[in-house]
Design a protein around this motif. Structure first.
Motif, mmCIF file in Angstrom:
data_model
loop_
_atom_site.group_PDB
_atom_site.id
_atom_site.type_symbol
_atom_site.label_atom_id
_atom_site.label_comp_id
_atom_site.label_asym_id
_atom_site.label_seq_id
_atom_site.Cartn_x
_atom_site.Cartn_y
_atom_site.Cartn_z
ATOM 1 N N PHE A 188 0.816 -1.214 0.000
ATOM 2 C CA PHE A 188 0.000 0.000 0.000
ATOM 3 C C PHE A 188 0.851 1.264 0.000
ATOM 4 C CE2 PHE A 188 -2.345 3.147 2.735
ATOM 5 C CZ PHE A 188 -3.214 3.570 1.751
ATOM 6 N N ASP A 191 -0.379 5.274 0.209
ATOM 7 C CA ASP A 191 -0.752 6.097 -0.946
ATOM 8 C C ASP A 191 -1.901 5.416 -1.676
ATOM 9 O OD1 ASP A 191 -1.007 7.605 -3.225
ATOM 10 O OD2 ASP A 191 1.102 7.493 -3.810
ATOM 11 N N TYR A 192 -3.059 6.059 -1.691
ATOM 12 C CA TYR A 192 -4.235 5.440 -2.314
ATOM 13 C C TYR A 192 -4.023 5.150 -3.795
ATOM 14 C CZ TYR A 192 -5.527 9.848 -4.615
ATOM 15 O OH TYR A 192 -5.548 10.965 -5.424
ATOM 16 N N ARG A 193 -3.091 5.851 -4.431
ATOM 17 C CA ARG A 193 -2.848 5.640 -5.866
ATOM 18 C C ARG A 193 -2.304 4.244 -6.154
ATOM 19 N NH1 ARG A 193 -1.397 10.697 -4.428
ATOM 20 N NH2 ARG A 193 -2.446 12.453 -5.451
ATOM 21 N N LEU A 195 -3.575 1.666 -5.196
ATOM 22 C CA LEU A 195 -4.725 0.776 -5.317
ATOM 23 C C LEU A 195 -5.298 0.743 -6.728
ATOM 24 C CD1 LEU A 195 -6.447 1.843 -1.996
ATOM 25 C CD2 LEU A 195 -5.633 -0.466 -2.503
ATOM 26 N N LEU A 212 -12.238 3.422 1.959
ATOM 27 C CA LEU A 212 -11.948 2.794 0.668
ATOM 28 C C LEU A 212 -12.803 3.391 -0.448
ATOM 29 C CD1 LEU A 212 -10.117 0.494 -0.426
ATOM 30 C CD2 LEU A 212 -12.081 -1.035 -0.199
ATOM 31 N N TRP A 215 -11.399 6.654 -1.520
ATOM 32 C CA TRP A 215 -10.247 6.447 -2.416
ATOM 33 C C TRP A 215 -10.701 6.046 -3.813
ATOM 34 C CZ3 TRP A 215 -7.324 3.125 1.708
ATOM 35 C CH2 TRP A 215 -6.650 3.974 2.590
ATOM 36 N N ARG A 216 -11.726 5.204 -3.883
ATOM 37 C CA ARG A 216 -12.237 4.798 -5.198
ATOM 38 C C ARG A 216 -12.739 6.008 -5.975
ATOM 39 N NH1 ARG A 216 -17.208 0.585 -5.876
ATOM 40 N NH2 ARG A 216 -18.352 2.392 -5.040
ATOM 41 N N LYS A 218 -11.732 9.111 -5.663
ATOM 42 C CA LYS A 218 -10.571 9.888 -6.105
ATOM 43 C C LYS A 218 -9.929 9.257 -7.333
ATOM 44 C CE LYS A 218 -9.148 11.958 -1.705
ATOM 45 N NZ LYS A 218 -8.040 12.045 -0.710
ATOM 46 N N TYR A 276 -2.911 1.935 7.824
ATOM 47 C CA TYR A 276 -3.470 3.264 7.609
ATOM 48 C C TYR A 276 -4.260 3.643 8.856
ATOM 49 C CZ TYR A 276 -5.714 7.188 5.192
ATOM 50 O OH TYR A 276 -6.134 8.448 4.815
#
Length: 343
Positions: A188, A191-193, A195, A212, A215-216, A218, A276
Protein backbone atom coordinates in the motif's frame (compact mmCIF):
# COMPACT_ATOMS: atom_id res chain seq x y z
CA UNK A 1 0.99 -0.38 49.51
CA UNK A 2 2.66 -3.80 49.06
CA UNK A 3 3.72 -5.08 45.69
CA UNK A 4 1.23 -7.59 44.32
CA UNK A 5 2.57 -10.55 42.42
CA UNK A 6 0.49 -12.36 39.87
CA UNK A 7 0.93 -14.42 36.75
CA UNK A 8 -0.91 -13.90 33.47
CA UNK A 9 -0.54 -16.96 31.27
CA UNK A 10 -1.46 -16.89 27.61
CA UNK A 11 -3.07 -20.25 27.02
CA UNK A 12 -2.62 -22.30 23.85
CA UNK A 13 -4.69 -20.39 21.37
CA UNK A 14 -7.61 -21.49 19.28
CA UNK A 15 -8.60 -20.82 15.73
CA UNK A 16 -10.55 -17.60 15.45
CA UNK A 17 -13.78 -19.42 14.66
CA UNK A 18 -13.49 -21.80 17.61
CA UNK A 19 -12.62 -18.96 19.97
CA UNK A 20 -15.71 -17.02 18.94
CA UNK A 21 -18.00 -20.01 19.48
CA UNK A 22 -16.52 -20.80 22.88
CA UNK A 23 -16.68 -17.23 24.11
CA UNK A 24 -20.26 -16.87 23.00
CA UNK A 25 -21.23 -20.09 24.78
CA UNK A 26 -18.93 -20.02 27.77
CA UNK A 27 -19.43 -16.52 29.17
CA UNK A 28 -22.75 -14.99 30.15
CA UNK A 29 -23.54 -11.29 30.04
CA UNK A 30 -25.48 -9.52 32.76
CA UNK A 31 -25.73 -5.77 32.25
CA UNK A 32 -22.57 -3.84 33.05
CA UNK A 33 -21.68 -6.23 35.86
CA UNK A 34 -20.97 -9.49 34.04
CA UNK A 35 -17.68 -10.88 35.22
CA UNK A 36 -15.21 -13.11 33.46
CA UNK A 37 -12.22 -14.64 35.22
CA UNK A 38 -10.22 -12.24 37.35
CA UNK A 39 -6.97 -13.49 35.85
CA UNK A 40 -5.86 -15.58 32.90
CA UNK A 41 -4.10 -18.57 34.41
CA UNK A 42 -3.10 -18.09 38.04
CA UNK A 43 -3.95 -15.24 40.38
CA UNK A 44 -1.49 -13.66 42.80
CA UNK A 45 1.80 -15.53 43.06
CA UNK A 46 5.07 -15.09 44.88
CA UNK A 47 7.15 -14.81 41.72
CA UNK A 48 6.77 -11.05 41.24
CA UNK A 49 6.16 -11.56 37.53
CA UNK A 50 3.50 -11.09 34.89
CA UNK A 51 3.66 -13.51 31.98
CA UNK A 52 2.31 -12.36 28.64
CA UNK A 53 2.30 -14.55 25.58
CA UNK A 54 2.19 -14.40 21.83
CA UNK A 55 0.09 -16.10 19.19
CA UNK A 56 2.25 -18.34 17.06
CA UNK A 57 -0.04 -20.31 14.77
CA UNK A 58 -1.97 -21.61 17.75
CA UNK A 59 1.01 -22.46 20.02
CA UNK A 60 1.52 -20.83 23.42
CA UNK A 61 4.68 -18.73 23.56
CA UNK A 62 5.23 -16.87 26.80
CA UNK A 63 7.29 -13.84 27.85
CA UNK A 64 7.83 -13.39 31.57
CA UNK A 65 8.17 -9.83 32.87
CA UNK A 66 9.06 -8.59 36.36
CA UNK A 67 6.50 -5.92 37.17
CA UNK A 68 6.74 -4.62 40.75
CA UNK A 69 4.66 -1.74 42.05
CA UNK A 70 6.10 1.71 41.32
CA UNK A 71 5.17 3.68 44.42
CA UNK A 72 5.86 7.06 42.80
CA UNK A 73 3.08 6.20 40.31
CA UNK A 74 0.65 4.41 42.63
CA UNK A 75 0.82 7.42 44.96
CA UNK A 76 -1.17 9.30 42.32
CA UNK A 77 -4.15 6.92 42.44
CA UNK A 78 -7.54 8.26 43.51
CA UNK A 79 -8.01 7.52 47.22
CA UNK A 80 -11.00 5.24 46.70
CA UNK A 81 -9.13 3.03 44.21
CA UNK A 82 -6.05 2.85 46.43
CA UNK A 83 -8.19 1.99 49.45
CA UNK A 84 -9.94 -0.98 47.85
CA UNK A 85 -6.63 -2.34 46.52
CA UNK A 86 -7.96 -3.55 43.20
CA UNK A 87 -8.41 -2.29 39.66
CA UNK A 88 -11.64 -3.35 37.99
CA UNK A 89 -10.78 -3.70 34.31
CA UNK A 90 -13.67 -3.60 31.85
CA UNK A 91 -13.90 -5.49 28.57
CA UNK A 92 -16.71 -5.28 26.03
CA UNK A 93 -15.99 -8.67 24.46
CA UNK A 94 -19.37 -10.39 24.69
CA UNK A 95 -20.84 -12.23 22.95
CA UNK A 96 -18.21 -13.12 20.34
CA UNK A 97 -14.83 -11.74 21.43
CA UNK A 98 -12.30 -10.17 19.08
CA UNK A 99 -9.01 -12.08 18.73
CA UNK A 100 -6.24 -11.24 19.41
CA UNK A 101 -7.48 -8.44 21.68
CA UNK A 102 -9.91 -10.28 23.96
CA UNK A 103 -11.28 -13.79 23.61
CA UNK A 104 -11.73 -17.02 25.53
CA UNK A 105 -8.82 -19.35 26.31
CA UNK A 106 -8.66 -23.09 25.83
CA UNK A 107 -10.32 -23.73 29.21
CA UNK A 108 -13.49 -22.33 27.61
CA UNK A 109 -14.08 -19.77 30.36
CA UNK A 110 -11.02 -17.57 30.93
CA UNK A 111 -10.42 -14.38 28.97
CA UNK A 112 -7.10 -13.96 27.26
CA UNK A 113 -5.80 -11.42 24.77
CA UNK A 114 -3.72 -8.29 24.40
CA UNK A 115 -6.22 -5.99 26.14
CA UNK A 116 -6.62 -7.87 29.44
CA UNK A 117 -2.86 -8.51 29.43
CA UNK A 118 -2.12 -4.77 29.33
CA UNK A 119 -4.73 -4.09 31.98
CA UNK A 120 -3.00 -6.55 34.29
CA UNK A 121 0.42 -5.09 33.57
CA UNK A 122 -0.88 -1.63 34.45
CA UNK A 123 -2.50 -2.98 37.62
CA UNK A 124 0.85 -4.48 38.63
CA UNK A 125 2.66 -1.14 38.23
CA UNK A 126 -0.07 0.47 40.34
CA UNK A 127 0.19 -2.24 43.03
CA UNK A 128 -3.43 -3.27 42.55
CA UNK A 129 -5.14 -6.62 42.19
CA UNK A 130 -6.62 -6.91 38.65
CA UNK A 131 -10.30 -7.85 38.44
CA UNK A 132 -11.49 -8.34 34.85
CA UNK A 133 -15.19 -7.87 34.10
CA UNK A 134 -16.58 -8.78 30.71
CA UNK A 135 -19.80 -7.52 29.14
CA UNK A 136 -21.30 -6.46 25.86
CA UNK A 137 -19.86 -3.32 24.25
CA UNK A 138 -22.84 -1.20 25.29
CA UNK A 139 -22.79 -2.45 28.88
CA UNK A 140 -19.06 -1.76 29.13
CA UNK A 141 -19.89 1.95 29.21
CA UNK A 142 -22.81 1.36 31.56
CA UNK A 143 -20.29 -0.26 33.91
CA UNK A 144 -17.96 2.74 33.74
CA UNK A 145 -20.82 5.19 34.23
CA UNK A 146 -22.14 3.30 37.27
CA UNK A 147 -18.72 2.91 38.89
CA UNK A 148 -18.76 -0.89 38.63
CA UNK A 149 -15.80 -0.68 36.21
CA UNK A 150 -12.78 1.50 37.00
CA UNK A 151 -11.13 1.53 33.58
CA UNK A 152 -11.76 -0.14 30.23
CA UNK A 153 -9.03 -1.76 28.19
CA UNK A 154 -11.25 -2.74 25.28
CA UNK A 155 -10.06 -1.27 21.98
CA UNK A 156 -11.88 2.01 22.70
CA UNK A 157 -11.02 4.77 20.22
CA UNK A 158 -10.29 8.22 21.65
CA UNK A 159 -12.92 10.62 20.28
CA UNK A 160 -13.86 14.18 21.12
CA UNK A 161 -17.47 13.05 21.60
CA UNK A 162 -16.46 10.48 24.22
CA UNK A 163 -14.33 13.05 26.05
CA UNK A 164 -17.55 14.72 27.15
CA UNK A 165 -18.12 11.72 29.44
CA UNK A 166 -14.80 9.89 29.78
CA UNK A 167 -11.07 10.50 30.25
CA UNK A 168 -8.39 8.66 28.31
CA UNK A 169 -4.85 7.31 28.53
CA UNK A 170 -3.68 6.27 25.06
CA UNK A 171 -1.78 3.02 24.54
CA UNK A 172 -2.07 1.84 20.92
CA UNK A 173 -2.48 3.29 17.48
CA UNK A 174 -5.91 2.71 15.94
CA UNK A 175 -4.90 1.23 12.60
CA UNK A 176 -6.43 -0.44 9.59
CA UNK A 177 -4.36 -2.69 7.34
CA UNK A 178 -4.21 -4.47 4.01
CA UNK A 179 -3.77 -8.24 4.02
CA UNK A 180 -2.39 -9.96 0.92
CA UNK A 181 -0.99 -13.36 0.05
CA UNK A 182 2.58 -13.67 1.27
CA UNK A 183 3.92 -14.07 -2.26
CA UNK A 184 2.21 -10.87 -3.45
CA UNK A 185 4.62 -8.08 -4.38
CA UNK A 186 2.06 -5.31 -3.83
CA UNK A 187 2.32 -2.85 -0.93
CA UNK A 188 0.00 0.00 0.00
CA UNK A 189 2.87 2.41 0.80
CA UNK A 190 0.43 4.85 2.47
CA UNK A 191 -0.75 6.10 -0.95
CA UNK A 192 -4.24 5.44 -2.31
CA UNK A 193 -2.85 5.64 -5.87
CA UNK A 194 -1.20 2.26 -5.34
CA UNK A 195 -4.72 0.78 -5.32
CA UNK A 196 -5.30 1.59 -8.99
CA UNK A 197 -6.27 -1.54 -10.88
CA UNK A 198 -6.70 -3.61 -7.70
CA UNK A 199 -9.67 -5.56 -6.35
CA UNK A 200 -10.08 -5.13 -2.60
CA UNK A 201 -12.54 -6.73 -0.17
CA UNK A 202 -13.97 -4.73 2.73
CA UNK A 203 -16.73 -5.12 5.32
CA UNK A 204 -19.96 -3.28 4.55
CA UNK A 205 -20.94 -0.42 6.84
CA UNK A 206 -17.47 -0.11 8.39
CA UNK A 207 -15.11 2.80 8.82
CA UNK A 208 -12.68 1.12 6.42
CA UNK A 209 -15.40 0.86 3.77
CA UNK A 210 -15.98 4.60 4.05
CA UNK A 211 -12.26 5.27 3.54
CA UNK A 212 -11.95 2.79 0.67
CA UNK A 213 -14.94 4.24 -1.18
CA UNK A 214 -13.45 7.73 -0.83
CA UNK A 215 -10.25 6.45 -2.42
CA UNK A 216 -12.24 4.80 -5.20
CA UNK A 217 -13.94 8.11 -5.94
CA UNK A 218 -10.57 9.89 -6.11
CA UNK A 219 -9.18 7.26 -8.46
CA UNK A 220 -12.25 7.48 -10.68
CA UNK A 221 -11.63 11.23 -10.90
CA UNK A 222 -8.13 10.42 -12.13
CA UNK A 223 -9.43 7.96 -14.72
CA UNK A 224 -8.33 4.90 -12.74
CA UNK A 225 -10.28 1.92 -11.43
CA UNK A 226 -10.53 0.34 -7.98
CA UNK A 227 -12.90 -2.61 -7.62
CA UNK A 228 -14.48 -3.04 -4.18
CA UNK A 229 -15.97 -6.41 -3.25
CA UNK A 230 -18.07 -7.58 -0.31
CA UNK A 231 -18.40 -11.03 1.24
CA UNK A 232 -20.81 -12.32 3.91
CA UNK A 233 -18.10 -13.36 6.39
CA UNK A 234 -14.34 -13.62 6.94
CA UNK A 235 -14.16 -17.21 5.71
CA UNK A 236 -15.59 -16.18 2.35
CA UNK A 237 -13.21 -13.23 2.19
CA UNK A 238 -10.17 -15.39 2.82
CA UNK A 239 -11.33 -18.02 0.33
CA UNK A 240 -11.49 -15.24 -2.26
CA UNK A 241 -8.00 -14.08 -1.27
CA UNK A 242 -6.42 -17.53 -1.48
CA UNK A 243 -8.28 -18.13 -4.75
CA UNK A 244 -6.86 -14.84 -6.08
CA UNK A 245 -10.31 -13.44 -6.79
CA UNK A 246 -9.28 -10.36 -4.83
CA UNK A 247 -5.88 -8.72 -4.43
CA UNK A 248 -6.25 -7.64 -0.81
CA UNK A 249 -8.52 -7.44 2.20
CA UNK A 250 -8.82 -4.08 4.01
CA UNK A 251 -9.74 -4.42 7.67
CA UNK A 252 -8.77 -3.75 11.31
CA UNK A 253 -5.06 -4.25 11.89
CA UNK A 254 -5.36 -6.41 15.05
CA UNK A 255 -7.66 -8.95 13.39
CA UNK A 256 -5.41 -9.09 10.35
CA UNK A 257 -2.35 -9.59 12.55
CA UNK A 258 -4.12 -12.47 14.29
CA UNK A 259 -5.09 -14.12 11.01
CA UNK A 260 -1.57 -13.75 9.60
CA UNK A 261 -0.18 -15.52 12.68
CA UNK A 262 -2.77 -18.28 12.54
CA UNK A 263 -2.24 -18.79 8.81
CA UNK A 264 1.56 -18.75 8.86
CA UNK A 265 2.12 -22.48 8.30
CA UNK A 266 -0.77 -23.12 5.91
CA UNK A 267 -0.31 -23.58 2.14
CA UNK A 268 -1.51 -19.99 1.60
CA UNK A 269 0.17 -17.74 4.19
CA UNK A 270 -0.59 -14.03 4.16
CA UNK A 271 1.18 -10.84 5.20
CA UNK A 272 0.51 -7.22 6.10
CA UNK A 273 0.93 -5.00 3.03
CA UNK A 274 0.61 -1.68 4.84
CA UNK A 275 -1.34 0.13 7.54
CA UNK A 276 -3.47 3.26 7.61
CA UNK A 277 -4.84 5.32 10.51
CA UNK A 278 -8.42 4.52 11.37
CA UNK A 279 -8.95 8.27 11.79
CA UNK A 280 -7.93 9.01 8.21
CA UNK A 281 -5.08 10.96 6.65
CA UNK A 282 -5.16 14.01 8.94
CA UNK A 283 -5.03 12.32 12.36
CA UNK A 284 -3.48 9.19 13.87
CA UNK A 285 -6.31 7.40 15.60
CA UNK A 286 -5.55 6.20 19.13
CA UNK A 287 -6.84 3.38 21.32
CA UNK A 288 -7.03 4.41 24.96
CA UNK A 289 -7.75 3.18 28.45
CA UNK A 290 -11.12 4.69 29.32
CA UNK A 291 -12.29 5.89 32.73
CA UNK A 292 -15.14 8.07 33.95
CA UNK A 293 -14.47 11.76 33.41
CA UNK A 294 -12.87 13.46 36.42
CA UNK A 295 -12.24 10.08 38.09
CA UNK A 296 -8.54 10.93 38.34
CA UNK A 297 -7.54 7.56 36.88
CA UNK A 298 -6.28 8.57 33.44
CA UNK A 299 -3.15 10.26 34.78
CA UNK A 300 -1.78 7.35 36.90
CA UNK A 301 -2.78 4.83 34.20
CA UNK A 302 -0.85 6.86 31.59
CA UNK A 303 2.11 7.07 33.97
CA UNK A 304 2.01 3.28 34.42
CA UNK A 305 1.93 2.73 30.65
CA UNK A 306 4.83 5.15 30.18
CA UNK A 307 6.78 3.23 32.81
CA UNK A 308 6.18 0.06 30.79
CA UNK A 309 7.26 1.90 27.62
CA UNK A 310 10.45 3.23 29.22
CA UNK A 311 11.59 -0.15 30.56
CA UNK A 312 10.84 -2.02 27.32
CA UNK A 313 8.03 -4.17 28.70
CA UNK A 314 5.41 -2.40 26.59
CA UNK A 315 7.33 -3.36 23.43
CA UNK A 316 7.52 -6.96 24.62
CA UNK A 317 3.78 -6.98 25.26
CA UNK A 318 3.04 -5.70 21.75
CA UNK A 319 5.50 -8.10 20.16
CA UNK A 320 3.94 -11.00 22.03
CA UNK A 321 0.65 -10.28 20.30
CA UNK A 322 2.10 -9.38 16.88
CA UNK A 323 0.93 -5.77 17.28
CA UNK A 324 4.25 -3.92 17.18
CA UNK A 325 3.02 -1.85 14.25
CA UNK A 326 0.53 -0.15 16.60
CA UNK A 327 3.09 1.12 19.13
CA UNK A 328 2.85 4.66 20.51
CA UNK A 329 5.92 6.60 21.65
CA UNK A 330 4.18 7.75 24.80
CA UNK A 331 0.86 7.42 26.60
CA UNK A 332 -1.00 10.73 26.64
CA UNK A 333 -3.85 11.88 28.83
CA UNK A 334 -6.79 13.00 26.67
CA UNK A 335 -4.85 13.42 23.40
CA UNK A 336 -6.63 14.85 20.32
CA UNK A 337 -9.34 12.40 19.33
CA UNK A 338 -11.57 11.85 16.35
CA UNK A 339 -13.37 15.15 15.75
CA UNK A 340 -17.04 15.60 16.56
CA UNK A 341 -18.01 15.29 12.89
CA UNK A 342 -16.28 11.88 12.68
CA UNK A 343 -16.72 10.46 16.19
Amino acid sequence: MPTLHFRVRIIRTLTATTALVLLAGGLAACGGDSSASTATGAGPSSSGTVTVGSLSNGAAQETTLKVPEVKAISAGLPKDIAAKGELVIGLGALPAGFPPLAYVGSDQKTLTGAEPDLGRLVAAVLGLKPVVKNSTWENLFVGIDSGKVDVAFSNVTDTEERKRTYEFASYRQDNLAFEVLKDSTWNFADDYRTLAGKTVAVGAGTNQEKILLEWRKKLQGEGKKLTVKYFPDNNSTYLALTGKKIDAYFGPNPGISYHITQDATTPNPTRNAGKYSGAGASLQGLIAATAKKDSGLAKPVAAAINHLIDNGQYAKWLSAWNLSNEAVATSEVNPPGLPLDNS
